[in-house]
Design an enzyme around this catalytic site. Structure first.
Site, PDB file in Angstrom:
ATOM      1  N   PHE A  21     -23.627  19.887   6.741  1.00 36.18           N
ATOM      2  CA  PHE A  21     -24.190  19.112   5.940  1.00 36.18           C
ATOM      3  C   PHE A  21     -23.229  17.158   6.499  1.00 36.18           C
ATOM      4  CE2 PHE A  21     -24.110  22.906   3.778  1.00 36.18           C
ATOM      5  CZ  PHE A  21     -24.882  23.271   3.160  1.00 36.18           C
ATOM      6  N   ASP A  22     -23.932  16.668   6.514  1.00 32.14           N
ATOM      7  CA  ASP A  22     -23.393  15.327   6.199  1.00 32.14           C
ATOM      8  C   ASP A  22     -23.013  14.667   5.026  1.00 32.14           C
ATOM      9  OD1 ASP A  22     -24.259  15.435   9.075  1.00 32.14           O
ATOM     10  OD2 ASP A  22     -25.900  14.998   8.835  1.00 32.14           O
ATOM     11  N   VAL A  23     -23.588  14.919   3.615  1.00 30.57           N
ATOM     12  CA  VAL A  23     -23.301  14.626   2.596  1.00 30.57           C
ATOM     13  C   VAL A  23     -23.148  15.715   1.616  1.00 30.57           C
ATOM     14  CG1 VAL A  23     -24.281  13.362   0.661  1.00 30.57           C
ATOM     15  CG2 VAL A  23     -24.858  12.333   2.520  1.00 30.57           C
ATOM     16  N   ARG A 246     -29.480  17.835   4.742  1.00 30.25           N
ATOM     17  CA  ARG A 246     -27.710  17.646   4.877  1.00 30.25           C
ATOM     18  C   ARG A 246     -27.007  18.017   4.218  1.00 30.25           C
ATOM     19  NH1 ARG A 246     -26.045  19.767   9.598  1.00 30.25           N
ATOM     20  NH2 ARG A 246     -25.180  18.186  10.601  1.00 30.25           N
TER      21      ARG A 246
END
Lengths: 303, 303
Positions: A21-23, A246
């Site tokens: 994950f980015d967020v 993501r």
């Protein structure tokens, strides 16, 4: 549905989970803190995620506080954040009214059932409103009010929206006035419809309960702008432009937070056991809402 | 179901209809009067029924008035009656608590959400209560109230029942307190659950709407003691010992009055068109609730 992965104490599992994950969208109460009690290692966890370059958004259904109010709370708790990262149901409602609903003037004023958090967010979006914390509405209903509400002389002809949130100063006069606007065709919105507000180690009536009288009287539900309503997800996405695959929702309530993430088709959901829902609820056979992973506390992310 | 017989102007039909009943149960608002406006020939009609030896009972869901209050209203309207003939939802609730529920002392006190009509009827039946019109509860909730309600120090340990009625002075403090009693196991009763109160030629929130917040918060419905609940019919029968097959319910609302009579297996039901329901609703194909007969106004019984 695969069973949720238990991450507490699983360093490799945590590493792998975070890499997907980015967020991260965070619920606040029951995840970061309970009232004024901060859970262990929360500030460290937030710092660790920032150091890895993750984008953080704090998503709360509490409509009594504005983003500025929340920023103050984060500061007091010693958690590094900025106002732009906070997304409350009051802000969500203001964004919906100003940028999506866009009723034509002059009949686009809002009759607010709620506290100053809603007023601040409506002001920030340039939305006109009445009632809210106006002392003129904080009084008992009088016999002449029935006549003046019924014949419209006590009404503002520019009101086209009723927005119902958590109002600690609810009364019959406000309810009767809002009901009359709805009978005359006003759009019916709610910041959120949580039935309860966890406070002082017990439960109190939530925004959904404060507004339930109006729902019963008019016989229809409002459009809710808080979790798990996807109207809130759309508003968050409209502001932050993230890749849903993501993105991970972190929360303590299955029927609001986790459902919000699942319905929003996010890449993942992470439940923590410091709040309302118990693990037995999602580990049970045939459980309706199951997170991708779970931990005892958020702080377990830093061991 | 046979279609309802239209009695206005049908002298022979009226004569035959009246001969089938010894007892008439009357709804008040929308049948005898609307607010302070008495419908034509109502006093004459009541007098005619008395002259024929019919027993009359006035059955109302309005919980804000006691039987004594109603007697005053009948006097003002020039309709001959006595207090014993009036059966309101407040009285129904008081009778249910005192004679049917009979919780053992000391945990049998009632937390009342409502006006003085309820208090008067509870007093008459010797039922102990708190709140109601108590000025101590007519105030805003303060931060320390959350703590004191949650830990029980603001609660009366003898309260075992929450009774919800129409409260023109509802507020968050009362709702939170009642919710806490319910969370601790109090019996949940309502005088009635009408969603709206027809007043001043418009609709205002009714007892069901005033109590809807509590229903939403606790997640279950109260036992309602007003129409169409058969708990009210049982209470009326307990007092008047009538023959149901020789009894007729007269009312203006299909889903309360007429349904009340049908579910109670009364000998007949008579709808009048001076109130809420329109004849199209029961003349329609497949209508769920159909009266035995109907008239334009109650006064049509005397031509």
């Amino acid at each position: 549905m695969s069973p949720p992965k238990y991450l507490t104490g699983d360093k490799a599992g945590i590493e792998e989970f975070l890499s997907r994950f980015d967020v991260f969208l965070f619920d606040c109460d029951g995840v970061l803190w309970s009232g004024d009690h901060l859970y262990p290692k929360v500030a460290e966890t937030i710092g660790m995620l920032r150091s890895k370059g993750k984008q953080l958004v704090f998503v709360t259904n509490n409509s009594t506080k504005s983003r500025a109010d929340y920023k103050k709370k984060f500061d007091k708790m010693g958690i590094e954040t900025n106002e732009e990262e906070v997304f409350g149901s009051s802000y969500s409602a203001a964004v919906y009214i100003a940028r999506i609903l866009k009723l034509p003037a002059p009949k686009n004023k809002v009759f607010v059932l709620g506290e100053s958090g809603i007023e601040q967010e409506l002001n920030a979006e340039g939305v006109r409103y009445i009632c809210g914390t106006d002392p003129a509405f904080r009084r008992d209903i009088e016999p002449e009010d029935f006549t003046n509400i019924a014949n419209g002389s006590a009404l503002d002809p520019e009101v086209g929206i009723v927005l119902s949130g958590l109002d600690f100063h609810l009364n019959y006069l406000k309810m009767a006035t809002a009901f009359q606007y709805l009978q005359r065709g006003a759009v019916f919105l709610a910041t959120n419809t949580d039935s309860t507000l966890p406070t002082a180690h017990s439960l109190f009536p939530g925004a959904g309960s404060a507004g339930a009288g109006l729902v019963k009287a008019i016989g229809r539900e409002p459009l809710a702008l808080g979790k798990p309503s996807q109207a809130m997800m759309d508003a968050i996405e409209g502001k932050f432009h993230f890749d849903r695959s993501r993105t991970c929702m972190v929360g303590d309530r299955l029927n609001t937070d986790i459902q919000f993430g699942i319905e929003g088709k996010l890449g993942g959901t992470l439940a923590v056991l410091t709040g309302v829902s118990k693990k037995e609820e999602f580990l049970a056979e045939g459980a309706p809402t199951v997170p991708m992973a779970y931990m005892d506390t958020l702080g377990d992310l830093v061991g």
